[in-house]
Design a protein around this motif. Structure first.
Motif, mmCIF file in Angstrom:
data_model
loop_
_atom_site.group_PDB
_atom_site.id
_atom_site.type_symbol
_atom_site.label_atom_id
_atom_site.label_comp_id
_atom_site.label_asym_id
_atom_site.label_seq_id
_atom_site.Cartn_x
_atom_site.Cartn_y
_atom_site.Cartn_z
ATOM 1 N N LEU A 46 38.350 26.100 -12.546
ATOM 2 C CA LEU A 46 39.193 27.288 -12.628
ATOM 3 C C LEU A 46 38.956 28.188 -11.420
ATOM 4 C CD1 LEU A 46 41.219 28.998 -14.253
ATOM 5 C CD2 LEU A 46 39.253 30.032 -15.419
ATOM 6 N N ASN A 47 37.692 28.432 -11.072
ATOM 7 C CA ASN A 47 37.375 29.316 -9.943
ATOM 8 C C ASN A 47 36.078 28.864 -9.295
ATOM 9 O OD1 ASN A 47 37.181 31.510 -8.161
ATOM 10 N ND2 ASN A 47 36.128 32.762 -9.670
ATOM 11 N N GLN A 48 36.116 28.682 -7.993
ATOM 12 C CA GLN A 48 34.895 28.406 -7.237
ATOM 13 C C GLN A 48 34.879 29.225 -5.952
ATOM 14 O OE1 GLN A 48 34.768 24.231 -6.330
ATOM 15 N NE2 GLN A 48 36.582 24.313 -5.066
ATOM 16 N N ALA A 49 35.743 30.237 -5.901
ATOM 17 C CA ALA A 49 35.919 30.978 -4.657
ATOM 18 C C ALA A 49 35.137 32.284 -4.584
ATOM 19 C CB ALA A 49 37.395 31.270 -4.443
ATOM 20 N N GLY A 50 34.827 32.909 -5.690
ATOM 21 C CA GLY A 50 34.151 34.195 -5.611
ATOM 22 C C GLY A 50 34.066 34.869 -6.955
ATOM 23 N N GLU A 51 33.722 36.145 -6.908
ATOM 24 C CA GLU A 51 33.431 36.867 -8.148
ATOM 25 C C GLU A 51 34.623 36.959 -9.090
ATOM 26 O OE1 GLU A 51 31.514 41.037 -9.735
ATOM 27 O OE2 GLU A 51 31.704 40.707 -7.594
ATOM 28 N N TYR A 52 35.762 37.361 -8.578
ATOM 29 C CA TYR A 52 36.914 37.557 -9.459
ATOM 30 C C TYR A 52 37.958 36.487 -9.196
ATOM 31 C CZ TYR A 52 34.640 41.929 -10.423
ATOM 32 O OH TYR A 52 33.717 42.858 -10.797
ATOM 33 N N GLY A 59 46.200 28.497 -23.637
ATOM 34 C CA GLY A 59 46.093 27.114 -24.090
ATOM 35 C C GLY A 59 44.826 26.415 -23.640
ATOM 36 N N TRP A 60 43.937 27.087 -22.913
ATOM 37 C CA TRP A 60 42.723 26.478 -22.377
ATOM 38 C C TRP A 60 41.475 27.146 -22.947
ATOM 39 C CZ3 TRP A 60 42.675 22.757 -18.257
ATOM 40 C CH2 TRP A 60 43.947 22.394 -17.814
ATOM 41 N N PHE A 61 40.358 26.439 -22.888
ATOM 42 C CA PHE A 61 39.036 26.980 -23.218
ATOM 43 C C PHE A 61 38.269 27.082 -21.903
ATOM 44 C CE2 PHE A 61 34.547 26.501 -24.332
ATOM 45 C CZ PHE A 61 34.423 27.527 -25.256
ATOM 46 N N CYS A 62 37.812 28.296 -21.558
ATOM 47 C CA CYS A 62 37.203 28.518 -20.237
ATOM 48 C C CYS A 62 35.764 29.007 -20.360
ATOM 49 C CB CYS A 62 38.014 29.539 -19.448
ATOM 50 S SG CYS A 62 39.726 29.022 -19.177
ATOM 51 N N LEU A 63 34.926 28.526 -19.470
ATOM 52 C CA LEU A 63 33.520 28.914 -19.390
ATOM 53 C C LEU A 63 33.265 29.516 -18.018
ATOM 54 C CD1 LEU A 63 32.226 25.663 -21.020
ATOM 55 C CD2 LEU A 63 31.930 27.938 -21.994
ATOM 56 N N PHE A 64 32.658 30.708 -18.000
ATOM 57 C CA PHE A 64 32.426 31.459 -16.766
ATOM 58 C C PHE A 64 30.932 31.583 -16.505
ATOM 59 C CE2 PHE A 64 36.404 32.753 -18.586
ATOM 60 C CZ PHE A 64 37.264 32.839 -17.508
ATOM 61 N N ASN A 65 30.533 31.487 -15.250
ATOM 62 C CA ASN A 65 29.134 31.595 -14.871
ATOM 63 C C ASN A 65 28.616 33.021 -14.989
ATOM 64 O OD1 ASN A 65 27.116 31.693 -12.095
ATOM 65 N ND2 ASN A 65 26.698 30.222 -13.704
ATOM 66 N N GLY A 66 29.474 34.007 -14.854
ATOM 67 C CA GLY A 66 29.057 35.405 -14.904
ATOM 68 C C GLY A 66 29.528 36.115 -16.152
ATOM 69 N N LEU A 67 28.956 37.286 -16.386
ATOM 70 C CA LEU A 67 29.412 38.136 -17.483
ATOM 71 C C LEU A 67 30.799 38.681 -17.167
ATOM 72 C CD1 LEU A 67 26.110 40.091 -18.184
ATOM 73 C CD2 LEU A 67 27.115 38.275 -19.581
ATOM 74 N N ARG A 68 31.500 39.063 -18.196
ATOM 75 C CA ARG A 68 32.839 39.640 -18.083
ATOM 76 C C ARG A 68 33.823 38.704 -17.382
ATOM 77 N NH1 ARG A 68 29.132 43.109 -17.185
ATOM 78 N NH2 ARG A 68 28.769 44.873 -18.560
ATOM 79 N N TRP A 71 32.929 34.994 -11.707
ATOM 80 C CA TRP A 71 32.272 33.979 -10.904
ATOM 81 C C TRP A 71 32.805 32.583 -11.203
ATOM 82 C CZ3 TRP A 71 30.337 35.484 -6.559
ATOM 83 C CH2 TRP A 71 29.815 36.759 -6.450
ATOM 84 N N TRP A 72 32.044 31.597 -10.796
ATOM 85 C CA TRP A 72 32.502 30.202 -10.887
ATOM 86 C C TRP A 72 32.807 29.841 -12.329
ATOM 87 C CZ3 TRP A 72 29.899 26.464 -6.998
ATOM 88 C CH2 TRP A 72 29.909 27.039 -5.734
ATOM 89 N N SER A 73 33.872 29.073 -12.527
ATOM 90 C CA SER A 73 34.271 28.764 -13.897
ATOM 91 C C SER A 73 35.021 27.438 -13.996
ATOM 92 C CB SER A 73 35.142 29.900 -14.444
ATOM 93 O OG SER A 73 36.230 30.152 -13.590
ATOM 94 N N PHE A 74 34.997 26.919 -15.219
ATOM 95 C CA PHE A 74 35.723 25.695 -15.562
ATOM 96 C C PHE A 74 36.686 25.997 -16.696
ATOM 97 C CE2 PHE A 74 31.714 24.038 -13.862
ATOM 98 C CZ PHE A 74 32.185 23.097 -12.964
ATOM 99 N N ALA A 75 37.777 25.246 -16.753
ATOM 100 C CA ALA A 75 38.753 25.333 -17.836
ATOM 101 C C ALA A 75 38.889 23.952 -18.466
ATOM 102 C CB ALA A 75 40.101 25.804 -17.301
ATOM 103 N N LYS A 89 30.958 19.461 -12.062
ATOM 104 C CA LYS A 89 30.819 19.690 -10.625
ATOM 105 C C LYS A 89 32.034 20.412 -10.045
ATOM 106 C CE LYS A 89 27.007 17.336 -10.466
ATOM 107 N NZ LYS A 89 25.808 18.080 -10.704
ATOM 108 N N PHE A 90 31.749 21.255 -9.059
ATOM 109 C CA PHE A 90 32.798 21.871 -8.260
ATOM 110 C C PHE A 90 33.099 20.950 -7.080
ATOM 111 C CE2 PHE A 90 30.866 25.344 -10.580
ATOM 112 C CZ PHE A 90 31.990 25.977 -11.086
ATOM 113 N N SER A 91 34.151 21.231 -6.328
ATOM 114 C CA SER A 91 34.565 20.328 -5.263
ATOM 115 C C SER A 91 33.514 20.172 -4.172
ATOM 116 C CB SER A 91 35.898 20.766 -4.659
ATOM 117 O OG SER A 91 35.763 22.048 -4.087
ATOM 118 N N ASN A 92 32.597 21.133 -4.033
ATOM 119 C CA ASN A 92 31.534 21.015 -3.030
ATOM 120 C C ASN A 92 30.281 20.336 -3.590
ATOM 121 O OD1 ASN A 92 30.446 22.967 -4.669
ATOM 122 N ND2 ASN A 92 30.238 24.519 -3.081
#
Length: 143
Positions: A46-52, A59-68, A71-75, A89-92
């Motif tokens: 979902l996100n590997q670029a930065g904080e926000y 329709g998705w279940f998402c897990l975020f590395n940071g509070l609120r 940060w990095w996240s998967f869907a 894994k992220f693309s890197n």
């Protein structure tokens, strides 16, 4: 040697160029396996670029590395099991050890756990619920 009539020269040249392009694609090397994330079916970055980054899509279940929900996240698509969040894994090639917040935008209830393989503390994440966890989520699956 026979010459090609002028009317046919353009189509013949275009066909030859197309043939060369197809041949180049067939012999081009594939991207190395390390360049792409090899996550299980149904799990997407979902996100590997930065904080926000982007919000969790409907329709998705998402897990975020940071509070609120930062940060990095998967869907994950509805119904997807995640037995060990650290294996995603992220693309890197990087991964996260756990998730500190989640968003359940599916129609399913998900159970989240403090340890891999659905062990440890658990909590039922009902549809439409978002939460800043008091502990790192290490695995999740539909209840």
């Amino acid at each position: 040697m026979a010459t090609v009539p002028a009317v046919l020269r353009r189509p013949v040249a275009a066909f030859a160029a197309l043939g060369l392009a197809v041949a180049a694609l067939l012999v081009a090397p594939a991207a190395p396996a390390s360049a792409a994330a090899a996550n299980p079916p149904g799990v997407h970055i979902l996100n590997q670029a930065g904080e926000y980054g982007p919000e969790c899509p409907t329709g998705w279940f998402c897990l975020f590395n940071g509070l609120r929900y930062t940060w990095w996240s998967f869907a994950a698509l509805p119904g997807t099991d995640i037995p060990d969040l650290s294996s995603l894994k992220f693309s890197n090639g990087a991964s996260i050890d756990g998730s500190w917040s989640y968003s359940n935008r599916t129609l399913l209830t998900y159970c989240v756990y403090s340890e891999p393989d659905y062990r440890g503390n658990s909590f039922a994440a009902v549809p439409g619920f978002t939460w800043d966890a008091g502990w790192a989520i290490k695995s999740a699956k539909p209840c």
